[in-house]
Structure formats: structure tokens, C-alpha cells
Design an enzyme around this catalytic site. Sequence first.
Site, PDB file in Angstrom:
ATOM      1  N   SER A 187       0.823  -1.212   0.000  1.00 14.54           N
ATOM      2  CA  SER A 187       0.000   0.000   0.000  1.00 14.54           C
ATOM      3  C   SER A 187       0.858   1.264   0.000  1.00 14.54           C
ATOM      4  CB  SER A 187      -0.949  -0.038   1.205  1.00 14.54           C
ATOM      5  OG  SER A 187      -1.878   1.006   1.162  1.00 14.54           O
ATOM      6  N   ASP A 204      -2.394   6.068  -3.419  1.00 21.50           N
ATOM      7  CA  ASP A 204      -1.257   5.431  -2.762  1.00 21.50           C
ATOM      8  C   ASP A 204      -0.769   4.296  -3.662  1.00 21.50           C
ATOM      9  OD1 ASP A 204      -3.546   3.932  -2.388  1.00 21.50           O
ATOM     10  OD2 ASP A 204      -2.989   3.227  -0.404  1.00 21.50           O
TER      11      ASP A 204
END
Length: 452
Positions: free
Chosen positions: A104, A246
Site C-alpha cells: 500500500s 497510494d
Amino acid sequence: MGRLFGTDGVRGVANADLTAELALGLSVAAAHVLAEAGTFEGHRPTAVVGRDPRASGEFLEAAVVAGLASAGVDVLCVGVLPTPAVAHLTGVLGADIGVMLSASHNAMPDNGVKFFARGGHKLADELEDRIETVYEQHRTGEPWTRPTGAGVGRVTDYVEGFDRYVAHLIAVLPNRLDGVKVVLDEAHGAAARVSPEAFARAGAEVVTIGAEPDGLNINDGCGSTHLELLRAAVVEHGADLGIAHDGDADRCLAVDAAGEEVDGDQILAVLALAMREAGQLRRDTVVGTVMSNLGFKLAMEREGIQLVQTAVGDRYVLESMKAEGYALGGEQSGHVIVLDHATTGDGTLTGLMLAARVAATGRSLAELAGVMERLPQVLVNVPDVDKSRVHTSQEVAAAVADAERELGATGRVLLRPSGTEPLVRVMVEAADIEQARTVAGQLADVVKSALG
């Protein structure tokens, strides 16, 4: 062995904490556990496997694919795609398992393994616990049941995944984006191809930054954790808004035409009003967390929309949404879930819907986000304390009560023990930033004194 699974899969430094052996073993264990749970229902199982562009994802993908195929699971490799794309494809292809390799928003040396069950949903805690148990049993000597001959899984590159996911994003948009100019910061991550393609097909004029992943530069000074470049680019190009993802593109933050940040709470507020207007906001309710800004709660009350708050973590938001049938939820960090169109946070979908609202109304993002006033929020971490006593200490409780009386209706106090570290997080909101800082500092001193 400590619990391997955190709130978002198994994560750690690639080739140190998260090794090829661990990734392979977890994949075999997942196949065995889901088979025992009846997920495969007597048919030959299939898995969808994707990753973000991290260099370590290349060998970890090979390990996961090897583990699944060795357990008799046919594997569809979709390559570099966002986490929500893997979840979506797992669902629409009728796959039994989805696997995403990503850490992530973490820095490049980290990586992670995230599993999805049939339908593209995150695994329940009890299934994760069972996978850990089965993995540990094998690691300490208990043999696997291994298929041979035609029983082993087959591996296929599913190149259609990209177009199929982009087509889904376009299909669920309420309107086109013609006339909207947007800057996209892709964090050199998993959405570097998907997001610009989707926005362009929807009619937007697109400028991209952070869209040249080389395996090493993911999240490096860009994306949703570093908005400086996006702010500057939006102003430089005279764009209507900017969108930041992200590394795995399951979250979205935005900036308005002046380069001012629009956070997850503000995005939720804009989308909540849009969905209610369209008759899509079931029970006129939106789901947030206990960290949602008080300004968001006050704005929703003013607009006649109920806010349900959960523990911090998008999985808890999703659990509440699924249990009660709510359509919209998310976090301040930009994890936004539109449950009619996604089973997890989808940064590209969120950005598209935000831009669609700008296009449909002809109003600026700043004006739309102005539906809520973001109250100053101060967060202080108090380390090296007995966090287990934070909710039982009379001294701490008295200090919190005093602070709440001082702040009144336009302020809020939240004390939360960290889930991973020996510290307590002290959060204070107030109409005035200096008052928030003062109260937060006073409460942090009490927590340190009482629990240290």
C-alpha cells in the site's frame, strides 16, 4: 509465533520479514483452508493474482503462483493492477481466491500479501487465523496433501483484466467528465496505467505525475502521503482538481484548484450529498470511524444525514456497511468504499466520482468541499505507557472529562491505545488550533503520569 495477519494482510520488509517461502506457504495454506471451508464446493478452484510495481513483487508473485498451483488451484495472473481491481476481477470472474501483493502506502522495501475470498471480499478473521495455523503446522513438519498429474493447477496470464476493470469504472460513473481538467498523482504505483486511462476515457483532460514506476520509486515523495508535488502541479496547469493515490490505489485524496487539500472526510461529504440526491444513499447514512473529523459529523447532521462511526480501519467500516446495508463509508485517510460498485476502497473510482460531481454541478471542488468545515485536529502519541489501562484509569477519565467540559459542543477528545505499539494516541479537536494543542498537551501529560 505472533499473529502474521495485520489489519490489511501480511506485511513486512520483503525478503526479510516477508520471504518467498512465507508467501508460498501462506498461499498453499489459504488453498487448503478455503477448500476445507467449502469455498470450492467440489469444483476445480481458480485464483486471481495481481501486484503493485515493487521489484520484490516479481519474486513474491512467482512464489504465490507456485504455491497456489501446487495446491491444485488454477491461477489467472493479471499483472500490475490496483488492489480494488484484483478484488473486482475475483468477483466478476467467479474466482475462489484473490491475492494482491502490495504494501500500500509503505516505502518500497516493504511488501505484503492480501487474500480475498470468493466475491472479492476480505477474509474473515477466523479464516486468517486458520490459515496461520495450517501454515505453522506445515512449517513445523506436517506434510501437505499434494495433487499430481492433471491435478496440479494451471497458470495463465489474464491480460484482459486491465480493460475489463477500466470498463467497469466507466460504466458505473453517473456522468461524463467532459470539460474537467485533472492532475493525477499515481505514486509510481499500481494505478499508473489504469487511472489515467479511465479518466481519459471518461472525457477528462488529464495531466499525470508519478506515473513512471520502475520498481523502486513507489510512494517516493509522491502520492497520497506526499501531496506537495500534486498541489504545485494543479496550480501550474490550471487544473480543476488533483487526485492522489497510494501505492496500491485503494485510497484517494484530492486537492482543489488552489492546491488546498481535500481529505477523505470532505470527499465522503461531497459523495454523500451526491448519492442522496440520486437516491443511492441507503437510509440516508454514511459510515466513518471514530477518527472522522467533528466537522464532518456536524455537517452531516446539518444536512440530515446520519453518521455511523466504527473503530479505525477500513475493514471495520466495510463490516458495518455489509451488516447494515449502507452504501457509502470510508476514512479520513482516503479509503472510500462505494459498496454498490466495489468490495473494498477504490481510489480510482473515488476520484472519478468526485470529478463527476464537479462536472455535473459546474461548481468548484472547493465550493463542494465547503459543505463541511474541517475543525483543527491535533494528535499526540504518548509512548512507553501501559496502554491497557487507558480506559480504566480514574485519573485519565477525570482529565478527559475536564477537557470535554472546556471544549464544549465544538470540540472532541479521543484516547486510543495503539494496536501495534506500547503507546496511547491522544486526539483533540477544537474550533481553535491553539486550544486543541494546549488541551492535547495537557492530556498527554496526564496519560504519561498516570500510565507510565
